[in-house]
Design a protein around this motif. Structure first.
Motif, PDB file in Angstrom:
ATOM      1  N   ALA A   1      -8.709  14.398   8.208  1.00 41.05           N
ATOM      2  CA  ALA A   1      -9.579  13.572   9.040  1.00 41.05           C
ATOM      3  C   ALA A   1      -9.885  12.257   8.334  1.00 41.05           C
ATOM      4  O   ALA A   1      -9.833  11.191   8.944  1.00 41.05           O
ATOM      5  CB  ALA A   1     -10.876  14.326   9.347  1.00 41.05           C
ATOM      6  N   ARG A   2     -10.178  12.341   7.029  1.00 37.14           N
ATOM      7  CA  ARG A   2     -10.524  11.129   6.302  1.00 37.14           C
ATOM      8  C   ARG A   2      -9.339  10.164   6.270  1.00 37.14           C
ATOM      9  O   ARG A   2      -9.480   8.974   6.520  1.00 37.14           O
ATOM     10  CB  ARG A   2     -10.963  11.473   4.879  1.00 37.14           C
ATOM     11  N   GLU A   3      -8.136  10.708   6.010  1.00 34.72           N
ATOM     12  CA  GLU A   3      -6.980   9.824   5.907  1.00 34.72           C
ATOM     13  C   GLU A   3      -6.611   9.198   7.247  1.00 34.72           C
ATOM     14  O   GLU A   3      -6.188   8.045   7.302  1.00 34.72           O
ATOM     15  CB  GLU A   3      -5.792  10.597   5.319  1.00 34.72           C
ATOM     16  N   GLU A   4      -6.797   9.960   8.330  1.00 33.90           N
ATOM     17  CA  GLU A   4      -6.516   9.383   9.643  1.00 33.90           C
ATOM     18  C   GLU A   4      -7.511   8.268   9.954  1.00 33.90           C
ATOM     19  O   GLU A   4      -7.139   7.211  10.484  1.00 33.90           O
ATOM     20  CB  GLU A   4      -6.560  10.466  10.730  1.00 33.90           C
TER      21      GLU A   4
ATOM     22  N   ASP B   1      -9.086   6.441   7.774  1.00 40.99           N
ATOM     23  CA  ASP B   1      -8.741   5.300   6.915  1.00 40.99           C
ATOM     24  C   ASP B   1      -7.601   4.491   7.512  1.00 40.99           C
ATOM     25  O   ASP B   1      -7.610   3.264   7.488  1.00 40.99           O
ATOM     26  CB  ASP B   1      -8.322   5.783   5.512  1.00 40.99           C
ATOM     27  N   LEU B   2      -6.613   5.193   8.036  1.00 40.42           N
ATOM     28  CA  LEU B   2      -5.457   4.504   8.601  1.00 40.42           C
ATOM     29  C   LEU B   2      -5.876   3.642   9.788  1.00 40.42           C
ATOM     30  O   LEU B   2      -5.515   2.471   9.880  1.00 40.42           O
ATOM     31  CB  LEU B   2      -4.391   5.520   9.028  1.00 40.42           C
ATOM     32  N   LEU B   3      -6.687   4.234  10.688  1.00 41.26           N
ATOM     33  CA  LEU B   3      -7.135   3.474  11.853  1.00 41.26           C
ATOM     34  C   LEU B   3      -7.927   2.244  11.413  1.00 41.26           C
ATOM     35  O   LEU B   3      -7.785   1.169  11.979  1.00 41.26           O
ATOM     36  CB  LEU B   3      -7.984   4.355  12.774  1.00 41.26           C
ATOM     37  N   ARG B   4      -8.749   2.412  10.385  1.00 42.27           N
ATOM     38  CA  ARG B   4      -9.539   1.293   9.913  1.00 42.27           C
ATOM     39  C   ARG B   4      -8.628   0.204   9.364  1.00 42.27           C
ATOM     40  O   ARG B   4      -8.835  -0.980   9.589  1.00 42.27           O
ATOM     41  CB  ARG B   4     -10.548   1.752   8.849  1.00 42.27           C
ATOM     42  N   ALA B   5      -7.559   0.629   8.667  1.00 40.86           N
ATOM     43  CA  ALA B   5      -6.618  -0.351   8.122  1.00 40.86           C
ATOM     44  C   ALA B   5      -5.967  -1.155   9.237  1.00 40.86           C
ATOM     45  O   ALA B   5      -5.584  -2.301   9.049  1.00 40.86           O
ATOM     46  CB  ALA B   5      -5.564   0.359   7.287  1.00 40.86           C
ATOM     47  N   TYR B   6      -5.863  -0.562  10.422  1.00 40.51           N
ATOM     48  CA  TYR B   6      -5.278  -1.282  11.552  1.00 40.51           C
ATOM     49  C   TYR B   6      -6.336  -1.993  12.379  1.00 40.51           C
ATOM     50  O   TYR B   6      -6.085  -2.405  13.498  1.00 40.51           O
ATOM     51  CB  TYR B   6      -4.476  -0.310  12.432  1.00 40.51           C
ATOM     52  N   GLY B   7      -7.548  -2.074  11.868  1.00 44.36           N
ATOM     53  CA  GLY B   7      -8.553  -2.915  12.505  1.00 44.36           C
ATOM     54  C   GLY B   7      -9.502  -2.198  13.440  1.00 44.36           C
ATOM     55  O   GLY B   7     -10.154  -2.823  14.260  1.00 44.36           O
ATOM     56  N   GLU B   8      -9.607  -0.884  13.339  1.00 43.33           N
ATOM     57  CA  GLU B   8     -10.539  -0.179  14.212  1.00 43.33           C
ATOM     58  C   GLU B   8     -11.976  -0.482  13.790  1.00 43.33           C
ATOM     59  O   GLU B   8     -12.232  -0.750  12.619  1.00 43.33           O
ATOM     60  CB  GLU B   8     -10.318   1.325  14.121  1.00 43.33           C
ATOM     61  N   GLY B   9     -12.887  -0.457  14.719  1.00 42.29           N
ATOM     62  CA  GLY B   9     -14.287  -0.517  14.342  1.00 42.29           C
ATOM     63  C   GLY B   9     -15.090  -1.621  15.006  1.00 42.29           C
ATOM     64  O   GLY B   9     -16.257  -1.430  15.300  1.00 42.29           O
ATOM     65  N   ALA B  10     -14.492  -2.782  15.254  1.00 43.78           N
ATOM     66  CA  ALA B  10     -15.298  -3.896  15.757  1.00 43.78           C
ATOM     67  C   ALA B  10     -15.781  -3.642  17.187  1.00 43.78           C
ATOM     68  O   ALA B  10     -16.967  -3.671  17.473  1.00 43.78           O
ATOM     69  CB  ALA B  10     -14.497  -5.186  15.695  1.00 43.78           C
ATOM     70  N   ASP B  11     -14.881  -3.351  18.097  1.00 39.99           N
ATOM     71  CA  ASP B  11     -15.273  -3.115  19.482  1.00 39.99           C
ATOM     72  C   ASP B  11     -14.203  -2.262  20.154  1.00 39.99           C
ATOM     73  O   ASP B  11     -13.210  -1.909  19.550  1.00 39.99           O
ATOM     74  CB  ASP B  11     -15.439  -4.443  20.221  1.00 39.99           C
ATOM     75  N   ASN B  12     -14.414  -1.978  21.419  1.00 37.78           N
ATOM     76  CA  ASN B  12     -13.486  -1.095  22.117  1.00 37.78           C
ATOM     77  C   ASN B  12     -12.067  -1.650  22.157  1.00 37.78           C
ATOM     78  O   ASN B  12     -11.098  -0.918  21.995  1.00 37.78           O
ATOM     79  CB  ASN B  12     -13.967  -0.861  23.541  1.00 37.78           C
TER      80      ASN B  12
ATOM     81  N   LYS C   1       3.152   4.624  15.026  1.00 40.39           N
ATOM     82  CA  LYS C   1       4.247   5.115  14.180  1.00 40.39           C
ATOM     83  C   LYS C   1       3.709   5.612  12.839  1.00 40.39           C
ATOM     84  O   LYS C   1       4.050   6.692  12.376  1.00 40.39           O
ATOM     85  CB  LYS C   1       5.255   3.972  13.984  1.00 40.39           C
ATOM     86  N   ALA C   2       2.820   4.766  12.241  1.00 41.02           N
ATOM     87  CA  ALA C   2       2.266   5.141  10.941  1.00 41.02           C
ATOM     88  C   ALA C   2       1.471   6.443  11.058  1.00 41.02           C
ATOM     89  O   ALA C   2       1.516   7.308  10.183  1.00 41.02           O
ATOM     90  CB  ALA C   2       1.368   4.025  10.419  1.00 41.02           C
ATOM     91  N   MET C   3       0.750   6.591  12.184  1.00 42.95           N
ATOM     92  CA  MET C   3      -0.052   7.790  12.392  1.00 42.95           C
ATOM     93  C   MET C   3       0.848   9.015  12.487  1.00 42.95           C
ATOM     94  O   MET C   3       0.557  10.067  11.932  1.00 42.95           O
ATOM     95  CB  MET C   3      -0.886   7.611  13.665  1.00 42.95           C
ATOM     96  N   LYS C   4       1.975   8.855  13.184  1.00 43.64           N
ATOM     97  CA  LYS C   4       2.907   9.973  13.322  1.00 43.64           C
ATOM     98  C   LYS C   4       3.417  10.397  11.951  1.00 43.64           C
ATOM     99  O   LYS C   4       3.479  11.579  11.635  1.00 43.64           O
ATOM    100  CB  LYS C   4       4.072   9.551  14.216  1.00 43.64           C
ATOM    101  N   ASP C   5       3.799   9.397  11.122  1.00 40.25           N
ATOM    102  CA  ASP C   5       4.286   9.695   9.769  1.00 40.25           C
ATOM    103  C   ASP C   5       3.215  10.416   8.967  1.00 40.25           C
ATOM    104  O   ASP C   5       3.487  11.390   8.265  1.00 40.25           O
ATOM    105  CB  ASP C   5       4.670   8.405   9.041  1.00 40.25           C
TER     106      ASP C   5
END
Lengths: 395, 339
Positions: free
Chosen positions: A261-264, A266-277, A289-293
């Motif tokens: 859960a933590r690594e997933e 982190d990955l989303l955050r690295a792709y810019g998650e968090g600011a808004d919908n 793709k990165a998430m699948k890997d």
């Protein structure tokens, strides 16, 4: 707090490594430094703290005071975020030649903020033979400021050619009292539970920590240790095998779920998650793709963890029959499972020491089988059949 | 208004249909059924698809729902409503409250907790729901095959249905395709097991199940013949692991069966040992031929064989292909003829 204090019961190795760190500093001033070298092999039984020792050593090398434990280089090195400390953790089922290739490339680079570029390879025994072979050249002729630290259970787990190119430091199994003291100091568990966890884990620090802090882990261990008492007939052997598998899967899930859960996240955050919908949706899309890997590597790590936990459970059973044998030969060595003395005595009087020895042999063989990729459930079923009837021999 | 996936095809579709559950094949079919039913009413009807997770899904959805100049009717399918952002969810709620004339709305949700609030609102709005939950092994899948034959207006014997299930397993798409092929090619009624074997005997899994069945029936000669045939015709590298897993599945049920009380019903036994109810009869028949000690011995043989097919347990135990074949042959013979 010095970086060495997290090593439990490892006075000798600590002395060698801290001396090496001091000599490393000396070598930078151009003074003779026989205690330091560029490639290390740290060995020790599972749970003795190999990777902890390796990261402590790395921290001591990047720290201006050889391991104060408080400065930024020390803390980042230990957290795995120091730019000059590369921590390689082959978490999947194996670590191949391609992965090593990239590592060797990195190893040729100069350090950025400190004086050493350190590469820690945890579980070097999980590197394939080809992968280890690719490392040879880099180990033999490293870049001037590169330090390799390999970790493995024993020297025989890495190729002889790798062994001869590294300096060897071995950790020992920490004593139960060392582990118990550490549990009380670092996790604040009460003395009785710390003593139990230290005894039950047989010197495996991670396991001791889990047993001391997680009641579910204690419960699962207890269930595993009841299995030998429940092997009445063939059907119960198969049920016992399924139960052991379920307990091990439970232990692995407890470890893997939060990690995944933590690594997933982190990955989303690295792709810019968090600011808004909108940015959340974009992060989800871009990271596909990165998430699948990542999820694929999680699956492989989980398989590995289940197998590791099965091995843990089998070691608990080894402890059980060791205790039985101790009672049978009336030795005055302390029991690992003191709290089960009554049940152990019942098993002890119903069997001969030869039976117990055969059961221990069956356990050793099952561990070998699972390590050799035999389907765990099948190996466990064969094991339970032999535990019930020790006169049977492995086919 | 909640219908299982196998409800009779509808006469006229509901204005709003919720297709929920993770079984993709059933969900796709449910959507297709709505479209077909709508076309029965109006052959010119158009299908418009919107992906819930697409960027700007709300806009796309509003566009799809808006009437055209000529007032054409349409089936609007929203795939993956759990992926809709807030604007998209609002667009769905608006449509639920006031569905434009001539529009059939189909909302597809793959199950799980995401988008739960929207799901609740859809259900409250009185939408028709098609439940596409994952089918359980055994009974549910057998029912599915039976209904597939019925869809084609055909009947098949119980043996034929079991044979299809044993050959193709749990993959609904494959099963549906297989049923349609058999129905197209076979005129006899009812369709029986021989017809199925005629088509699906070549499938790799069949061989290892057949070998396993012969072993647990204690027919060593048949087992050996089938094994040799499988090695001749199939992938030699795959036969080892698949044979061992087929055999250990059978062994597991037999071993568990030795522990059940004889007063139990077949259904209770099935639950106790974890097999589909129709399999209990087979296991009963096979179990009569074994003593527990023989099964114990078989367990050890099988675990050792698994190690041998995977390169050996101890150093230097790896086998070459010829030795592996010989090892598998002696494995089936040794297990099937104990003592």
């Amino acid at each position: 707090m010095s970086v060495w204090e997290v090593l439990i019961g490892q006075d000798e190795a600590t002395a060698t490594l801290s001396h090496a760190a001091a000599d490393a500093a000396r070598s930078l001033r151009g003074e003779p430094a026989p205690g330091m070298t560029h490639a290390w092999l740290i060995t020790g039984p599972p749970g003795s703290g190999r990777s902890t020792a390796a990261t402590a050593f790395a921290a001591a090398l990047v720290c201006p005071e050889q391991g104060c434990g408080d400065c930024i280089p020390c803390r980042t090195a230990i957290a795995g975020t120091h730019s000059d400390v590369e921590i390689v953790r082959p978490e999947g089922l194996s670590y191949g030649a391609d992965d090593t290739e990239a590592l060797v490339m990195q190893a040729s680079m100069a350090p950025s903020t400190s004086r050493w570029h350190i590469i820690v390879v945890e579980d070097a025994d999980r590197l394939t033979e080809q992968a280890l072979n690719r490392l040879l050249k880099a180990l033999e002729e490293p870049a001037p400021s590169t330090v390799w630290i390999l970790c493995a259970p024993g020297v025989e787990d890495v190729l002889p050619t790798v062994r001869s190119r590294t300096r060897h430091v071995s950790l020992r199994t920490p004593s139960a009292s060392d582990v118990a003291t550490a549990l009380q100091q670092c996790h604040g568990v009460d003395a009785a539970i710390a003593a139990f966890a230290a005894r039950a884990s047989q010197g495996h620090i991670g396991r001791a920590r889990a047993l001391a802090t997680d009641e579910q882990a204690r419960l699962r261990r207890h269930e595993v240790l009841r299995l030998p008492l429940e092997l009445h007939d063939l059907a119960s052997c198969f049920v016992a095998a399924a139960d052991l598998l379920a307990a091990a899967t439970g232990d692995a899930t407890a470890l893997a779920d939060p990690l995944d859960a933590r690594e997933e996240a982190d990955l989303l955050r690295a792709y810019g998650e968090g600011a808004d919908n909108a940015s959340n949706a974009r992060a989800k899309k871009l990271s596909g793709k990165a998430m699948k890997d990542l999820q694929k590597s999680h699956k492989s790590r989980r398989t590995r963890m289940v197998r590791d936990q099965i091995d843990r459970a089998l070691l608990d059973l080894v402890g059980f029959y060791r205790d039985v044998l101790i009672l049978q030969v009336q030795s005055d060595v302390g029991l690992i499972n003191e709290e089960m003395r009554t049940q152990l005595s019942q098993v002890a009087v119903r069997a001969t020491p030869e039976d117990t020895a055969r059961r221990l042999e069956a356990l050793a063989y099952a561990r070998l089988q699972i390590a050799a990729n035999v389907t765990p459930q099948l190996a466990l079923e064969a094991l339970m059949v032999r535990l019930k009837d020790p006169s049977l021999k492995a086919a | 208004m909640n219908a299982p996936w196998h409800a009779d095809s509808m006469a006229t579709p509901a204005p709003v249909t919720l297709v929920s559950g993770p079984e993709e094949f059933l969900a796709e079919r449910a959507v297709r059924d709505v479209v077909l039913a709508a076309r029965k009413v109006d052959p010119s009807i158009e299908r418009r698809d919107v992906e819930g997770s697409a960027e700007g899904a709300a806009g796309l959805l509003r566009e799809a729902l808006s009437p055209t100049l000529f007032g054409d009717a349409a089936v609007v399918v929203v795939n993956g409503i759990e992926g809709l952002d807030d604007a998209g969810q609002t667009a769905v709620r608006t449509a639920l409250a006031d569905l434009p004339v001539g529009i059939y709305l189909v909302l597809v949700h793959p199950g799980g907790v995401k988008g739960k609030a929207l799901l609740t609102d859809i259900r409250k709005s009185g939408a028709a729901e098609v439940d596409c939950a994952t089918l359980k092994r055994g009974g549910d899948t057998i029912d599915f095959i039976t209904r597939e034959f019925a869809r084609h207006g055909r009947k098949a014997t119980r043996e034929a249905i079991n044979a299809l299930y044993e050959s193709l397993g749990q993959d609904l798409r494959m099963l549906a395709a297989a049923v349609s092929q058999v129905c197209a090619d076979i005129d006899a009624e009812p369709i029986d097991a021989e017809h199925v074997h005629f088509y699906f005997d070549g499938v790799a899994e069949v061989s290892s199940f057949q070998i396993a069945d012969a072993v647990w029936d204690r027919r060593p000669k048949d087992a050996l013949r089938d094994l040799r045939w499988a090695m001749e015709t199939g992938d030699r590298n795959r036969i080892g692991p698949s044979l061992v897993s087929g055999l250990s599945g059978g062994l597991r049920s037999l071993a568990r069966y030795t522990g059940v009380s004889h007063s139990m019903s077949e259904g209770q036994i099935a639950g106790e040992i974890g097999v589909p109810p129709w399999k209990v009869k087979v296991i009963k028949r096979q179990a009569a031929r074994w003593r527990p000690a023989q099964l114990a011995q078989a367990t050890l043989l099988l675990a050792a064989a698994d190690g041998a097919t995977k390169g050996g347990v101890r150093h230097g135990e790896s086998l070459d292909p010829v030795q592996k074949a010989a090892m598998l042959e002696s494995l089936v013979v040794n297990i099937a003829s104990p003592d």
